[in-house]
Design a protein around this motif. Structure first.
Motif, PDB file in Angstrom:
ATOM      1  N   UNK A 195       0.789  -1.344   0.009  1.00  0.00           N
ATOM      2  CA  UNK A 195       0.040  -0.030  -0.053  1.00  0.00           C
ATOM      3  C   UNK A 195       0.740   1.096  -0.038  1.00  0.00           C
ATOM      4  N   UNK A 196       2.107   1.258   0.535  1.00  0.00           N
ATOM      5  CA  UNK A 196       2.796   2.531   0.622  1.00  0.00           C
ATOM      6  C   UNK A 196       3.376   2.774  -0.676  1.00  0.00           C
ATOM      7  N   UNK A 197       3.281   2.028  -1.616  1.00  0.00           N
ATOM      8  CA  UNK A 197       4.245   1.878  -2.936  1.00  0.00           C
ATOM      9  C   UNK A 197       3.324   2.232  -4.072  1.00  0.00           C
ATOM     10  N   UNK A 198       1.779   1.451  -3.730  1.00  0.00           N
ATOM     11  CA  UNK A 198       0.951   1.470  -4.910  1.00  0.00           C
ATOM     12  C   UNK A 198      -0.320   1.953  -4.270  1.00  0.00           C
ATOM     13  N   UNK A 199      -0.702   2.902  -4.505  1.00  0.00           N
ATOM     14  CA  UNK A 199      -1.973   3.492  -4.015  1.00  0.00           C
ATOM     15  C   UNK A 199      -3.262   2.843  -4.307  1.00  0.00           C
ATOM     16  N   UNK A 200      -3.264   2.346  -5.434  1.00  0.00           N
ATOM     17  CA  UNK A 200      -4.612   1.720  -6.057  1.00  0.00           C
ATOM     18  C   UNK A 200      -4.547   0.343  -6.119  1.00  0.00           C
ATOM     19  N   UNK A 201      -3.822  -0.423  -5.293  1.00  0.00           N
ATOM     20  CA  UNK A 201      -3.793  -1.861  -5.443  1.00  0.00           C
ATOM     21  C   UNK A 201      -5.027  -2.452  -4.419  1.00  0.00           C
ATOM     22  N   UNK A 202      -5.411  -3.564  -4.626  1.00  0.00           N
ATOM     23  CA  UNK A 202      -6.374  -4.181  -3.829  1.00  0.00           C
ATOM     24  C   UNK A 202      -5.465  -5.076  -2.599  1.00  0.00           C
ATOM     25  N   UNK A 203      -6.409  -5.753  -1.899  1.00  0.00           N
ATOM     26  CA  UNK A 203      -6.123  -6.601  -0.770  1.00  0.00           C
ATOM     27  C   UNK A 203      -5.534  -7.879  -1.024  1.00  0.00           C
ATOM     28  N   UNK A 204      -4.393  -8.274  -0.564  1.00  0.00           N
ATOM     29  CA  UNK A 204      -3.798  -9.639  -1.033  1.00  0.00           C
ATOM     30  C   UNK A 204      -4.579 -10.426  -0.305  1.00  0.00           C
ATOM     31  N   UNK A 205      -4.865 -11.674  -0.773  1.00  0.00           N
ATOM     32  CA  UNK A 205      -5.617 -12.765  -0.280  1.00  0.00           C
ATOM     33  C   UNK A 205      -5.108 -13.444   0.559  1.00  0.00           C
ATOM     34  N   UNK A 206      -5.476 -14.394   1.390  1.00  0.00           N
ATOM     35  CA  UNK A 206      -4.505 -15.139   2.406  1.00  0.00           C
ATOM     36  C   UNK A 206      -4.315 -16.467   1.454  1.00  0.00           C
ATOM     37  N   UNK A 207      -3.026 -16.551   1.260  1.00  0.00           N
ATOM     38  CA  UNK A 207      -2.606 -17.898   0.426  1.00  0.00           C
ATOM     39  C   UNK A 207      -2.316 -18.989   1.248  1.00  0.00           C
ATOM     40  N   UNK A 208      -2.743 -18.914   2.332  1.00  0.00           N
ATOM     41  CA  UNK A 208      -1.953 -20.247   3.205  1.00  0.00           C
ATOM     42  C   UNK A 208      -2.806 -21.319   3.039  1.00  0.00           C
ATOM     43  N   UNK A 209      -4.144 -21.280   2.407  1.00  0.00           N
ATOM     44  CA  UNK A 209      -4.762 -22.496   2.062  1.00  0.00           C
ATOM     45  C   UNK A 209      -4.200 -23.411   0.779  1.00  0.00           C
ATOM     46  N   UNK A 210      -3.184 -22.482   0.155  1.00  0.00           N
ATOM     47  CA  UNK A 210      -2.480 -23.201  -0.644  1.00  0.00           C
ATOM     48  C   UNK A 210      -1.092 -23.667  -0.339  1.00  0.00           C
ATOM     49  N   UNK A 211      -0.817 -23.440   0.923  1.00  0.00           N
ATOM     50  CA  UNK A 211       0.338 -23.725   1.572  1.00  0.00           C
ATOM     51  C   UNK A 211       1.373 -22.792   1.390  1.00  0.00           C
ATOM     52  N   UNK A 212       1.010 -21.567   1.040  1.00  0.00           N
ATOM     53  CA  UNK A 212       2.071 -20.590   0.821  1.00  0.00           C
ATOM     54  C   UNK A 212       1.815 -19.339   1.972  1.00  0.00           C
ATOM     55  N   UNK A 213       3.114 -18.942   2.167  1.00  0.00           N
ATOM     56  CA  UNK A 213       3.299 -17.782   3.137  1.00  0.00           C
ATOM     57  C   UNK A 213       4.281 -16.837   2.598  1.00  0.00           C
ATOM     58  N   UNK A 214       4.120 -15.523   2.899  1.00  0.00           N
ATOM     59  CA  UNK A 214       5.105 -14.522   2.393  1.00  0.00           C
ATOM     60  C   UNK A 214       6.304 -14.571   2.682  1.00  0.00           C
ATOM     61  N   UNK A 215       7.133 -14.244   1.778  1.00  0.00           N
ATOM     62  CA  UNK A 215       8.773 -14.244   2.049  1.00  0.00           C
ATOM     63  C   UNK A 215       9.247 -12.806   2.206  1.00  0.00           C
TER      64      UNK A 215
END
Length: 250
Positions: A147-167
């Motif tokens: 949100x700090x760098x891209x003013x008009x981007x949406x909400x990141x979905x929760x990808x933990x259901x796919x076994x993925x976590x942010x790095x």
């Protein structure tokens, strides 16, 4: 070969701005008299400009980066050689005339304007390394950074259901402005990335689609003010469900 006619090595040095001023002037005169060769060199210079734009943030990296930069430069020279080889094939096809020559031209032009080629390159350069601006294992922190760098981007979905976590994430840039690479990882260490940028000249609105390049697959689309690409392993069955989940949220 006359002294005025530059060697292949001198042409590369000309593009890399490593020629002495007197010799550079001679090469410029030779290019002015040889428009086909000038177009070839101009294509190389365009490659250099795009590479510098994509790697604009590398100046802030630790001092360990020069080796990687030399590898990138070698890769760039190989790309120049492949471009010249493709051009030679195109000239041969056109010389033969007819439909075959036109088909060769179409393939050549398409290859130079593949959608989201920068997304695949960014994934190769940064997704499997530690060259990220932030390490963000908390989804909320990654969203705040986005949100700090891209003013008009949406909400990141929760990808933990796919076994993925942010790095983490890395801020990039290209001719259109800011771009970003967001990296996710599963429990087996396999990584996927989300690349976003403003629309470019060739693809003002990115048509939804996908393509495979080597071991990677890119699924791309446009939503709101940005073009997006999900890059994953070509054999990763989560690719299309992940793209759909991201498309609904961003």
């Amino acid at each position: 070969m006359s002294r005025l006619t530059p060697t292949e090595a001198e042409l590369h040095a000309f593009v890399d701005e490593r020629l002495e001023p007197a010799r550079r002037t001679q090469v410029q005169a030779w290019l002015a008299a040889n428009p086909q060769q000038a177009a070839r060199v101009q294509a190389w210079q365009d490659d250099v400009r795009r590479l510098r734009a994509a790697l604009a943030g590398l100046a802030a990296q630790p001092a360990a980066e020069p080796l990687d930069l030399r590898q990138l430069q070698r890769g760039l020279r190989q790309r120049r050689q492949r471009r010249w080889a493709s051009a030679a094939v195109l000239v041969l096809a056109v010389g033969l005339g007819g439909l075959g020559g036109w088909q060769a031209r179409t393939v050549s032009l398409t290859a130079q304007n593949l959608p989201m080629a920068d997304a695949l390159q960014a994934h190769r350069l940064f997704a499997s390394s530690t060259a990220l601006d932030i390490q963000a294992h908390d989804p909320a922190r990654l969203q705040t950074w986005l949100d700090q760098h891209f003013a008009r981007v949406g909400q990141l979905p929760d990808l933990s259901g796919y076994g993925l976590l942010p790095v983490g994430a890395r801020l990039l840039s290209n001719e259109q402005g800011a771009a970003a690479l967001l990296v996710f990882e599963d429990g087996k260490g396999q990584r996927v990335s989300l690349f976003l940028r403003s629309p470019g000249g060739h693809f003002a609105r990115m048509p939804s689609g996908e393509r495979t390049e080597g071991e990677l697959a890119a699924r791309y689309w446009s939503h709101g003010d940005y073009n997006f690409a999900l890059v994953s392993a070509a054999d990763d069955a989560r690719g299309e469900p992940l793209r759909q989940a991201l498309d609904l949220s961003l």
